[in-house]
Write a protein that holds these residues in place. Structure first.
Motif, PDB file in Angstrom:
ATOM      1  N   ARG A  74      62.801 -79.500  42.976  1.00 28.74           N
ATOM      2  CA  ARG A  74      61.520 -79.221  42.323  1.00 28.74           C
ATOM      3  C   ARG A  74      61.133 -80.429  41.482  1.00 28.74           C
ATOM      4  NH1 ARG A  74      60.097 -73.898  42.302  1.00 28.74           N
ATOM      5  NH2 ARG A  74      58.847 -74.112  40.414  1.00 28.74           N
ATOM      6  N   PHE A  75      59.833 -80.606  41.281  1.00 26.34           N
ATOM      7  CA  PHE A  75      59.375 -81.725  40.459  1.00 26.34           C
ATOM      8  C   PHE A  75      58.181 -81.284  39.617  1.00 26.34           C
ATOM      9  CE2 PHE A  75      56.691 -81.883  44.155  1.00 26.34           C
ATOM     10  CZ  PHE A  75      55.477 -82.393  43.724  1.00 26.34           C
ATOM     11  N   LEU A  76      57.852 -82.107  38.620  1.00 22.30           N
ATOM     12  CA  LEU A  76      56.747 -81.808  37.714  1.00 22.30           C
ATOM     13  C   LEU A  76      55.441 -82.219  38.385  1.00 22.30           C
ATOM     14  CD1 LEU A  76      56.170 -80.673  34.875  1.00 22.30           C
ATOM     15  CD2 LEU A  76      56.211 -83.041  34.025  1.00 22.30           C
ATOM     16  N   LEU A  77      54.668 -81.212  38.806  1.00 21.87           N
ATOM     17  CA  LEU A  77      53.433 -81.467  39.545  1.00 21.87           C
ATOM     18  C   LEU A  77      52.295 -81.824  38.597  1.00 21.87           C
ATOM     19  CD1 LEU A  77      51.947 -81.364  42.314  1.00 21.87           C
ATOM     20  CD2 LEU A  77      51.452 -78.961  41.808  1.00 21.87           C
ATOM     21  N   THR A  78      52.132 -81.027  37.546  1.00 23.94           N
ATOM     22  CA  THR A  78      51.122 -81.279  36.513  1.00 23.94           C
ATOM     23  C   THR A  78      51.802 -81.213  35.154  1.00 23.94           C
ATOM     24  OG1 THR A  78      50.530 -78.946  36.306  1.00 23.94           O
ATOM     25  CG2 THR A  78      49.337 -80.234  37.960  1.00 23.94           C
ATOM     26  N   GLU A  79      51.027 -81.314  34.119  1.00 22.80           N
ATOM     27  CA  GLU A  79      51.574 -81.346  32.765  1.00 22.80           C
ATOM     28  C   GLU A  79      52.498 -80.165  32.484  1.00 22.80           C
ATOM     29  OE1 GLU A  79      51.981 -83.405  29.299  1.00 22.80           O
ATOM     30  OE2 GLU A  79      50.492 -83.962  30.803  1.00 22.80           O
ATOM     31  N   ASN A  80      52.118 -78.976  32.997  1.00 24.68           N
ATOM     32  CA  ASN A  80      52.879 -77.770  32.670  1.00 24.68           C
ATOM     33  C   ASN A  80      53.363 -76.999  33.899  1.00 24.68           C
ATOM     34  OD1 ASN A  80      52.402 -77.990  29.767  1.00 24.68           O
ATOM     35  ND2 ASN A  80      50.265 -77.463  30.262  1.00 24.68           N
ATOM     36  N   GLN A  81      53.309 -77.616  35.071  1.00 25.00           N
ATOM     37  CA  GLN A  81      53.642 -76.869  36.288  1.00 25.00           C
ATOM     38  C   GLN A  81      54.638 -77.626  37.160  1.00 25.00           C
ATOM     39  OE1 GLN A  81      50.356 -76.312  38.966  1.00 25.00           O
ATOM     40  NE2 GLN A  81      51.546 -75.143  40.460  1.00 25.00           N
ATOM     41  N   HIS A  82      55.718 -76.934  37.509  1.00 28.03           N
ATOM     42  CA  HIS A  82      56.674 -77.461  38.477  1.00 28.03           C
ATOM     43  C   HIS A  82      56.372 -76.862  39.854  1.00 28.03           C
ATOM     44  CE1 HIS A  82      58.979 -78.762  34.955  1.00 28.03           C
ATOM     45  NE2 HIS A  82      59.681 -79.530  35.791  1.00 28.03           N
ATOM     46  N   GLN A  83      56.753 -77.592  40.882  1.00 28.95           N
ATOM     47  CA  GLN A  83      56.570 -77.088  42.248  1.00 28.95           C
ATOM     48  C   GLN A  83      57.738 -77.552  43.112  1.00 28.95           C
ATOM     49  OE1 GLN A  83      53.400 -78.594  45.070  1.00 28.95           O
ATOM     50  NE2 GLN A  83      52.626 -76.506  44.806  1.00 28.95           N
ATOM     51  N   SER A  84      58.122 -76.700  44.061  1.00 26.73           N
ATOM     52  CA  SER A  84      59.188 -77.112  44.977  1.00 26.73           C
ATOM     53  C   SER A  84      58.648 -78.182  45.919  1.00 26.73           C
ATOM     54  CB  SER A  84      59.695 -75.917  45.779  1.00 26.73           C
ATOM     55  OG  SER A  84      58.729 -75.506  46.726  1.00 26.73           O
ATOM     56  N   ILE A  85      59.514 -79.103  46.270  1.00 24.13           N
ATOM     57  CA  ILE A  85      59.098 -80.158  47.201  1.00 24.13           C
ATOM     58  C   ILE A  85      58.760 -79.555  48.561  1.00 24.13           C
ATOM     59  CG2 ILE A  85      59.928 -82.185  48.470  1.00 24.13           C
ATOM     60  CD1 ILE A  85      61.307 -83.095  45.955  1.00 24.13           C
ATOM     61  N   ARG A  86      59.463 -78.493  48.926  1.00 23.58           N
ATOM     62  CA  ARG A  86      59.169 -77.830  50.191  1.00 23.58           C
ATOM     63  C   ARG A  86      57.723 -77.342  50.229  1.00 23.58           C
ATOM     64  NH1 ARG A  86      58.880 -72.614  51.756  1.00 23.58           N
ATOM     65  NH2 ARG A  86      59.282 -72.147  53.968  1.00 23.58           N
ATOM     66  N   ARG A  87      57.279 -76.654  49.145  1.00 21.38           N
ATOM     67  CA  ARG A  87      55.917 -76.143  49.091  1.00 21.38           C
ATOM     68  C   ARG A  87      54.907 -77.285  49.064  1.00 21.38           C
ATOM     69  NH1 ARG A  87      52.924 -73.077  51.216  1.00 21.38           N
ATOM     70  NH2 ARG A  87      54.683 -71.619  51.092  1.00 21.38           N
ATOM     71  N   TRP A  88      55.233 -78.341  48.330  1.00 15.69           N
ATOM     72  CA  TRP A  88      54.332 -79.489  48.261  1.00 15.69           C
ATOM     73  C   TRP A  88      54.153 -80.115  49.647  1.00 15.69           C
ATOM     74  CZ3 TRP A  88      55.049 -84.732  49.252  1.00 15.69           C
ATOM     75  CH2 TRP A  88      54.005 -85.569  48.846  1.00 15.69           C
TER      76      TRP A  88
END
Length: 450
Positions: free
Chosen positions: A378-392
């Motif tokens: 997972r990585f920090l997508l926006t200031e307050n939101q993480h997202q899994s690399i798979r979903r990205w």
């Protein structure tokens, strides 16, 4: 037979000066063919021909057939070559297809040796009827149902069938009148073989309905072959413009493909099959077609001999997967390196390269860990939101095969700060302008934009 001369006039330019190679088995059809060419050569001495006989060692009568064909040729000073398929003694499974491959292999060899432009085989109208009905029953492509062609490319020349419109009964009559010797294959009376069942049980019933069955099948195949020529011309134009040759196969755009009429779409797949050595069955073609028009954005189909059909959003391909392992699955970068750091055969990172996909880190990020993607990354997508690399990856429509090859960059705190070649994370964007270190990712000779 007059039919042979008429055929040559129609299909073979300057046939009186050409060189032909006759495939002679010893059956009535091939022996009448041989006699016809012998008489033609007397009439037109500039016409040249020789004979090939294949001894398959499948029946005890094969020795007698070879002797008969040899004697016929020797008595008339006709050049003859005989090839022996010694494996015929041992073959049990798929014997007909293996014998056929051996036969055509030797025809190619003899064609080159004798510098012949045309191979001549004795398929007749009854053979054509049997072939078409068998193809219809089993299921086939339009090209298959269209039957055997009177002339087709073969090796560096052509294969021709002068008797394709001649009934076998007429060949028997000609052999009887002109006292031409021949041998009957006793296997032709066995109902063990599919072709024999069609010949002895199915076709007689059809001829009760229409005694001109052979003629009607001939008209049917001629019409299909003429239409097929037009379709192939359109298909080849499309393939020249749209088909992309890859290192391990071919790819094409889905949108361009589905804009074509359905009839052309399927022929495109058949022509692609020819590039693979003709290994796709009619069912393979239908399965691929269904996969293309389905709502599923990504899918794969296993094809014969290790080939794979892949659908990746708007990109379609038929490939044979290349096994290319990375040199490293994980590498630690302690700090500035003067030399390029090799990640795989195609990829590297550099602190000095001028062009490529770039990212900036600070000293506090070292040591960096560069590794392959893991399932729960997972990585920090926006200031307050993480997202899994798979979903990205799914959102970015990155094909599944490419996802497995992604390089992930972690800093000293084990925080993902970049997906090499694709994305700098929000964490990395927080770095101060001062004290930044530039790292460039390069893949082959590509210049990757930021």
């Amino acid at each position: 037979m007059k039919e042979v001369e008429n055929f040559l006039i129609k299909f073979v330019p300057n046939w009186q000066q050409e060189s032909f190679l006759l495939a002679v088995s010893g059956g009535v059809d091939s022996m009448v063919l041989l006699e016809s060419f012998f008489k033609l050569q007397k009439k037109f001495p500039t016409l040249q021909f020789s004979v090939v006989h294949i001894h398959h060692h499948l029946r005890k009568e094969s020795d007698e057939e070879e002797e008969m064909v040899r004697n016929f040729c020797n008595e008339r000073s006709i050049s003859i070559e005989v090839y022996h398929w010694e494996q015929g003694f041992e073959q049990r499974v798929g014997i007909e297809e293996k014998a056929r491959k051996f036969r055509y292999q030797k025809l190619e060899e003899s064609m080159k040796k004798n510098k012949a432009s045309y191979v001549v085989v004795a398929h007749h109208a009854d053979d054509q009827v049997e072939t078409v009905l068998m193809k219809l029953t089993r299921g086939s492509t339009i090209e298959g149902i269209a039957g055997m062609k009177p002339i087709r490319p073969f090796n560096e020349g052509y294969l021709i069938r002068p008797f394709l419109t001649v009934d076998k009964e007429k060949l028997y009559e000609y052999a009887s009148i002109h006292q031409i010797p021949y041998r009957e294959d006793e296997r032709n009376s066995s109902l063990e073989y599919t072709r024999n069942r069609f010949r002895k049980e199915v076709i007689p019933l059809l001829k009760q309905e229409n005694s001109k069955l052979n003629q009607k099948i001939q008209e049917f195949t001629q019409t299909l072959q003429e239409q097929q020529e037009l379709i192939l011309e359109l298909v080849h134009q499309w393939m020249e413009q749209q088909l992309i040759e890859l290192q391990n196969g071919w790819s094409w755009n889905k949108e361009s493909y589905i804009k074509q009429p359905v009839a052309l779409q399927k022929v495109i797949l058949v022509e692609l099959s020819k590039k693979l050595g003709g290994l796709l069955s009619a069912k393979n073609v239908l399965d691929i077609q269904e996969a293309i028009i389905s709502d599923t954005s990504q899918m794969s189909l296993n094809l014969p001999k290790g080939w794979i059909f892949q659908k990746r959003y708007d990109q379609l391909s038929i490939i044979k997967e290349l096994k290319k392992e990375s040199i490293y699955q994980e590498i630690i970068v302690e700090g500035f390196e003067s030399a390029d750091i090799v990640l795989s055969e195609d990829e590297s990172i550099s602190f000095k390269a001028e062009q490529g996909w770039e990212m900036f880190v600070s000293m506090e990020d070292f040591p960096l860990t560069i590794r392959r993607r893991k399932q729960n990354d997972r990585f920090l997508l926006t200031e307050n939101q993480h997202q899994s690399i798979r979903r990205w990856c799914i959102n970015q429509k990155i094909p599944k095969e490419e996802r497995e090859k992604l390089w992930i960059v972690e800093n000293s705190s084990k925080e993902i700060i970049a997906i090499l070649g694709f994305r700098k994370t929000q964490s990395l964007s927080k770095r101060k302008e001062t004290d930044r270190i530039r790292i460039v990712y390069r893949k082959k000779e590509e210049v990757l934009s930021c």
